[in-house]
Design a protein around this motif. Structure first.
Motif: not given
Length: 368
Positions: A162, A262, A260, A144, A147, A265-266, A158
């Motif tokens: 991903c 979005s 992942y 992450v 990323m 990820y968030r 985003p």
């Protein structure tokens, strides 16, 4: 479905929802737009479900809009939701479920204007400063964290981070070109090309050594690295306690996916922010305390205070895109930022697209 003049609003809403469930799809999955449609039509059904559909006019739509205001929805989201309700009845006109003039009546309801309504104005999405990002990175998994670094350099969305796969990256030139298989504006017939300069290439290179169609940034890899790190920090000798991999559930409720989203990820970033910028002690989760126990312990005022603290100290991946855009605009101007971020309109000619791509390559050769 009845086609007589007594058809009810709830019947129109249910029919349109079935259509929307089939229509709003990308790569075989239902998009977020369908969820927004359901949320808007839920209020219509609650207030006017038993009303004859032909009697649902501008005043009824304004009453639905007022309910959205009372629910605390933001002005922009309300205007979009009203547009979704209009589309529902436009579809009903197309399929001869309601009178043709119904849609024209609903079009007379104008959108809420800034400063001229009671609707909440959302906070603007501002860039996140690099010091805040650096303070968060130690509390993220290496995958992450990479990323985030990649998105900060390239300014991509985003979902573009991903969806990144080795087969989507053209490495033939000095500046690599990433062409996402799917992206936000593809339904407008527009292509998206993201240049990757030397700094971005250094981050991405280790993740390209995999199957061409597998995703570069995978939660499976992230979870493996997390477990490996826990094993390295293990204090108990190996001949005591659980052996690596022996205490895993056979059928876990949740498991790491191949890519992942979005949202994931968030959420990973938000969890790291909660550790990097902890709330005051009375609001924090105590050691050994379950989430349910923690939530039960907090009073309503403490919950409100905690939500405000998290809102002030969390940042989301879209703000990285704003940071990149701000930096590029400061150095190269507004047009350059629009090119890198992919904000050009869908009717741009191929000549302009070629010129834009060349400009983007030149910019990323220097900054990325």
């Amino acid at each position: 479905l009845r086609t007589d003049t007594d058809i009810r609003v709830v019947e129109v809403v249910n029919a349109y929802r079935k259509f929307a469930y089939r229509y709003y799809r990308k790569n075989g999955e239902v998009t977020r737009e369908y969820g927004c449609i359901k949320e808007a039509l839920k209020i219509v059904r609650e207030l006017y479900g038993r009303t004859i559909a032909n009697e649902f006019g501008p005043l009824a739509l304004k009453a639905v809009r007022q309910r959205m205001v009372d629910n605390g929805w933001s002005r922009g989201y309300i205007n979009k939701s009203v547009g979704r309700i209009r589309r529902c009845f436009k579809w009903a006109v197309e399929n001869e479920l309601v009178r043709p003039d119904m849609y024209h009546g609903l079009m007379a309801v104008f959108g809420l204007r800034k400063g001229r309504s009671e609707a909440r104005e959302p906070d603007p999405v501002l860039p996140v400063d690099d010091a805040t990002v650096q303070a968060t990175l130690p509390y993220l998994t290496p995958v992450v964290a990479d990323m985030i670094r990649f998105q900060r350099i390239t300014g991509c969305r985003p979902q573009d981070v991903c969806n990144l796969r080795p087969c989507d990256v053209d490495m033939s030139g000095e500046v690599w070109l990433y062409r996402p298989d799917t992206h936000k504006t593809e339904h407008h017939g527009r292509e998206r090309t993201i240049p990757i300069g030397p700094k971005g290439q250094d981050i991405l290179r280790p993740y390209l050594l995999r199957e061409k169609e597998s995703h570069c940034f995978s939660p499976v890899d992230s979870e493996k690295k997390r477990r490996d790190q826990k094993h390295e920090n293990r204090m108990t000798p190996l001949h005591y306690g659980n052996k690596p991999g022996s205490n895993r559930k056979k059928k876990p409720k949740r498991s790491a996916g191949e890519k992942y989203t979005s949202d994931r990820y968030r959420r990973a970033i938000h969890r790291a922010c909660d550790v990097a910028f902890p709330a005051p002690k009375p609001l924090c989760r105590r050691e050994g305390e379950s989430i349910k126990q923690w939530q039960k312990r907090l009073t309503e005022s403490q919950r409100v205070e905690l939500r405000q603290w998290q809102s002030d100290h969390r940042w989301s991946p879209n703000r990285l895109r704003h940071s990149a855009g701000t930096e590029i605009r400061k150095k190269f101007g507004l047009e350059a930022a629009q090119v890198i971020l992919g904000h050009a309109s869908a009717d741009v000619t191929q000549v302009y697209a070629e010129r834009d791509l060349q400009k983007a390559v030149e910019i990323m050769r220097e900054v990325g």
